[in-house]
Design a protein around this motif. Structure first.
Motif, mmCIF file in Angstrom:
data_model
loop_
_atom_site.group_PDB
_atom_site.id
_atom_site.type_symbol
_atom_site.label_atom_id
_atom_site.label_comp_id
_atom_site.label_asym_id
_atom_site.label_seq_id
_atom_site.Cartn_x
_atom_site.Cartn_y
_atom_site.Cartn_z
ATOM 1 N N ALA A 55 -9.339 -9.316 5.889
ATOM 2 C CA ALA A 55 -8.355 -9.639 6.923
ATOM 3 C C ALA A 55 -7.474 -10.805 6.483
ATOM 4 C CB ALA A 55 -9.059 -9.974 8.231
ATOM 5 N N MET A 56 -8.086 -11.813 5.849
ATOM 6 C CA MET A 56 -7.311 -12.953 5.356
ATOM 7 C C MET A 56 -6.327 -12.522 4.277
ATOM 8 S SD MET A 56 -8.502 -16.260 3.145
ATOM 9 C CE MET A 56 -8.521 -15.231 1.684
ATOM 10 N N HIS A 57 -6.781 -11.689 3.348
ATOM 11 C CA HIS A 57 -5.904 -11.236 2.267
ATOM 12 C C HIS A 57 -4.778 -10.348 2.798
ATOM 13 C CE1 HIS A 57 -8.386 -13.113 -0.674
ATOM 14 N NE2 HIS A 57 -9.407 -12.304 -0.523
ATOM 15 N N ALA A 58 -5.090 -9.509 3.781
ATOM 16 C CA ALA A 58 -4.058 -8.663 4.371
ATOM 17 C C ALA A 58 -2.991 -9.505 5.047
ATOM 18 C CB ALA A 58 -4.691 -7.698 5.376
ATOM 19 N N ALA A 59 -3.415 -10.577 5.723
ATOM 20 C CA ALA A 59 -2.459 -11.478 6.383
ATOM 21 C C ALA A 59 -1.585 -12.189 5.360
ATOM 22 C CB ALA A 59 -3.214 -12.506 7.231
ATOM 23 N N THR A 60 -2.180 -12.575 4.227
ATOM 24 C CA THR A 60 -1.418 -13.239 3.165
ATOM 25 C C THR A 60 -0.379 -12.295 2.572
ATOM 26 O OG1 THR A 60 -3.305 -14.653 2.613
ATOM 27 C CG2 THR A 60 -1.589 -14.418 0.941
ATOM 28 N N VAL A 61 -0.784 -11.049 2.312
ATOM 29 C CA VAL A 61 0.139 -10.048 1.780
ATOM 30 C C VAL A 61 1.275 -9.786 2.761
ATOM 31 C CG1 VAL A 61 0.343 -7.597 1.218
ATOM 32 C CG2 VAL A 61 -1.513 -8.939 0.236
ATOM 33 N N ALA A 62 0.933 -9.682 4.060
ATOM 34 C CA ALA A 62 1.957 -9.430 5.078
ATOM 35 C C ALA A 62 2.974 -10.565 5.124
ATOM 36 C CB ALA A 62 1.289 -9.263 6.449
ATOM 37 N N LEU A 63 2.487 -11.801 5.019
ATOM 38 C CA LEU A 63 3.390 -12.951 5.035
ATOM 39 C C LEU A 63 4.322 -12.933 3.826
ATOM 40 C CD1 LEU A 63 4.347 -15.666 6.166
ATOM 41 C CD2 LEU A 63 2.457 -16.759 4.916
ATOM 42 N N LYS A 64 3.789 -12.624 2.646
ATOM 43 C CA LYS A 64 4.615 -12.567 1.447
ATOM 44 C C LYS A 64 5.676 -11.470 1.564
ATOM 45 C CE LYS A 64 1.154 -14.404 -1.786
ATOM 46 N NZ LYS A 64 0.312 -14.099 -2.980
ATOM 47 N N LEU A 65 5.303 -10.361 2.157
ATOM 48 C CA LEU A 65 6.269 -9.282 2.362
ATOM 49 C C LEU A 65 7.409 -9.743 3.266
ATOM 50 C CD1 LEU A 65 3.832 -6.267 2.858
ATOM 51 C CD2 LEU A 65 5.556 -6.445 1.057
ATOM 52 N N ARG A 66 7.069 -10.424 4.349
ATOM 53 C CA ARG A 66 8.099 -10.889 5.274
ATOM 54 C C ARG A 66 8.997 -11.931 4.621
ATOM 55 N NH1 ARG A 66 3.632 -10.684 8.824
ATOM 56 N NH2 ARG A 66 3.381 -12.941 8.861
ATOM 57 N N LYS B 219 -2.281 5.112 2.654
ATOM 58 C CA LYS B 219 -0.857 5.197 3.003
ATOM 59 C C LYS B 219 -0.670 4.665 4.418
ATOM 60 C CE LYS B 219 3.004 8.465 3.294
ATOM 61 N NZ LYS B 219 3.903 7.638 2.486
ATOM 62 N N VAL B 220 0.232 3.695 4.570
ATOM 63 C CA VAL B 220 0.548 3.144 5.881
ATOM 64 C C VAL B 220 1.440 4.156 6.610
ATOM 65 C CG1 VAL B 220 1.573 1.197 7.120
ATOM 66 C CG2 VAL B 220 0.433 0.827 4.916
ATOM 67 N N SER B 221 1.120 4.414 7.890
ATOM 68 C CA SER B 221 1.852 5.446 8.642
ATOM 69 C C SER B 221 3.360 5.273 8.543
ATOM 70 C CB SER B 221 1.416 5.412 10.108
ATOM 71 O OG SER B 221 0.042 5.690 10.214
ATOM 72 N N PHE B 222 3.811 4.029 8.753
ATOM 73 C CA PHE B 222 5.214 3.684 8.592
ATOM 74 C C PHE B 222 5.266 2.360 7.846
ATOM 75 C CE2 PHE B 222 5.009 6.321 12.359
ATOM 76 C CZ PHE B 222 5.964 7.276 12.077
ATOM 77 N N ALA B 223 6.163 2.238 6.896
ATOM 78 C CA ALA B 223 6.261 1.002 6.114
ATOM 79 C C ALA B 223 6.213 -0.198 7.054
ATOM 80 C CB ALA B 223 7.552 0.993 5.310
ATOM 81 N N ALA B 224 5.401 -1.191 6.702
ATOM 82 C CA ALA B 224 5.198 -2.316 7.612
ATOM 83 C C ALA B 224 5.023 -3.621 6.844
ATOM 84 C CB ALA B 224 3.961 -2.058 8.488
ATOM 85 N N ASN B 225 5.278 -4.715 7.520
ATOM 86 C CA ASN B 225 4.945 -6.052 7.016
ATOM 87 C C ASN B 225 4.310 -6.870 8.133
ATOM 88 O OD1 ASN B 225 7.085 -6.768 8.666
ATOM 89 N ND2 ASN B 225 8.472 -7.297 6.980
ATOM 90 N N SER B 226 3.847 -6.191 9.156
ATOM 91 C CA SER B 226 3.199 -6.836 10.297
ATOM 92 C C SER B 226 1.768 -7.214 9.940
ATOM 93 C CB SER B 226 3.198 -5.882 11.495
ATOM 94 O OG SER B 226 2.180 -6.201 12.408
ATOM 95 N N THR B 227 1.381 -8.441 10.232
ATOM 96 C CA THR B 227 0.012 -8.891 9.979
ATOM 97 C C THR B 227 -0.978 -8.009 10.725
ATOM 98 O OG1 THR B 227 0.714 -11.179 9.654
ATOM 99 C CG2 THR B 227 -1.595 -10.818 10.217
ATOM 100 N N HIS B 228 -0.672 -7.685 11.969
ATOM 101 C CA HIS B 228 -1.578 -6.863 12.775
ATOM 102 C C HIS B 228 -1.755 -5.473 12.181
ATOM 103 C CE1 HIS B 228 -2.197 -3.874 16.083
ATOM 104 N NE2 HIS B 228 -3.203 -4.685 16.340
ATOM 105 N N GLN B 229 -0.664 -4.829 11.818
ATOM 106 C CA GLN B 229 -0.718 -3.463 11.299
ATOM 107 C C GLN B 229 -1.431 -3.399 9.951
ATOM 108 O OE1 GLN B 229 -0.089 -0.771 12.738
ATOM 109 N NE2 GLN B 229 0.329 0.826 11.230
#
Length: 417
Positions: free
Chosen positions: A264-275, A307-317
């Protein structure tokens, strides 16, 4: 012309910036879990401490030289890197961040450029505005700019300019081939077998021979050493490489719960970098690793690309997808030492393709992410996070010698008495 800029002994310089008493002393920075030496002061190099030395193997040497030891303070180093890049952007129309401590600058569009003066200005102003010591190399290609930077370091100069053929010839004549940008172990071994010892020797090879033996990448390097640009500076993120966040645990993990927290921490970090780079990801790869060096434990290296249903950069998704994948690949009975999340299939933020049957609340997710980013920016990274990412983090990597968060935590800001 191109410029290559990097921070001298980056991690050590960041530590010294906020702790001046470290000047002139043996200083080392250790890797994740305080395992190996990944940065050294010049004083540490002088007493024989080598890059990647295991801490326990050089512990006695460190003690004898009263070395100051630090755990990797990535929050500090990343913030100082951002300050460097923001400063460098003032001296070029096109900046390419190459790593946390180095960047390339395109100089061809600067009118009436004096390379020596420009290099001096960059060096002096970056030190004045950030406190970071840097080296500047300038040349007619990216490879020669990188070579000029290394030549400057060997001569203990703040900057070095290769702007004439005679300067280039004199510099590469005795420049070791293994120090040339792009020459890895495989290329070095191959060139050594042909008696190639210097950049000059390599440049004297026929272009067709280089292409045949070293593919197009080696041929491009060969052309660049002749002053013919083949690499291109890009002022946008290279989305083909993906974005990754991973970390070793401080001890073996055999239960699912702490692994879920780490993912969960790594996913949040990746999401932040994407944004931050205004991108979105269409798929995530989640992986776990045991310790391949521990022969007492069974080995397991599972990974799953979703595969993400729709391209996303949301921490939650992204956290939802990553945690579900972690549950799918986790197997009890193994001693896991590392977990990571990698985002690929990266596209610009404005190019998301939806459909008529979409139930994904894109605008809501974006607003939630913006709210999290705003609060974390104001009150410190990690102030607001998803419940899946525990605040305790008992599995977090070992950091016995961690310095303060001088630039990212209000409690650690330097004050004068």
């Amino acid at each position: 012309m191109y410029a290559h800029v990097d921070i001298n002994n980056c991690y050590v310089s960041c530590e010294r910036l906020f702790n001046p008493e470290l000047e002139g002393k043996v200083v080392v920075v250790l890797s994740n879990n305080d395992g190996c030496v990944i940065a050294r002061s010049n004083e540490a190099k002088a007493v024989g401490i080598k890059m990647a030395d295991a801490e326990f193997m050089v512990r006695k040497l460190l003690q004898e030289n009263k070395a100051r030891i630090f755990s990797s303070n990535y929050a500090l180093y990343a913030d100082m890197s951002a300050r460097l890049m923001n400063n460098l952007a003032r001296y070029t129309y096109t900046l390419m961040v190459y790593s946390i401590d180095e960047a390339f600058l395109a100089l061809s569009e600067i009118h009436s450029l004096d390379p020596d003066q420009h290099a001096r200005t960059i060096s002096e102003n970056v030190m004045k505005h950030t406190g970071l010591p840097i080296t500047v190399g300038i040349g007619p290609t990216m490879a020669l700019a990188k070579l000029a930077n290394k030549a400057a370091k060997k001569q203990k100069l703040a900057y070095f300019v290769l702007d004439t053929e005679s300067k280039i010839e004199n510099t590469i004549r005795n420049f070791p081939i293994e120090d040339v940008w792009g020459i890895g172990h495989a290329y070095y071994d191959k060139l050594k077998a042909y008696g190639i010892k210097t950049a000059h020797d390599f440049r004297e090879l026929k272009a067709d021979f280089v292409r045949q033996e070293m593919t197009v990448q080696g041929w491009r390097l060969h052309q660049e050493l002749w002053g013919k640009p083949c690499n291109v500076i890009k002022d946008v993120a290279d989305r083909s490489k993906g974005i990754e966040s991973s970390q070793s645990f401080n001890s073996y993990q055999t239960e699912l719960a702490p692994i879920e927290e780490a993912i969960a921490m790594h996913a949040a970090t990746v999401a932040l970098k994407l944004r931050q780079q205004k991108s979105m990801s269409m798929q995530l790869t989640i992986y776990l690793r045991t310790n391949k060096h521990n022969v007492k434990h069974d080995q397991h290296y599972p990974s799953l690309t979703v595969k993400v249903s729709f391209a996303a950069n949301s921490t939650h998704q992204l956290t939802l997808v990553a945690v579900q994948a972690a549950r799918a690949i986790f197997q009890p009975g193994y001693h896991y030492l590392k977990a990571g999340v990698r985002a690929t299939g990266i596209i610009p933020e404005g190019e998301v393709q939806f459909n008529l049957f979409n139930t994904y609340e894109h605008s809501r997710e974006q607003k939630l992410s913006e709210l999290m980013d705003g609060l974390n920016s104001r009150y410190g990274r990690g102030t607001l996070r998803l419940a899946a990412d525990s605040f305790e983090r008992k599995w977090a990597m070992k950091q016995e010698f961690l310095s303060k968060q001088y630039t990212t935590d209000w409690k650690h800001i330097v004050t004068t008495s």
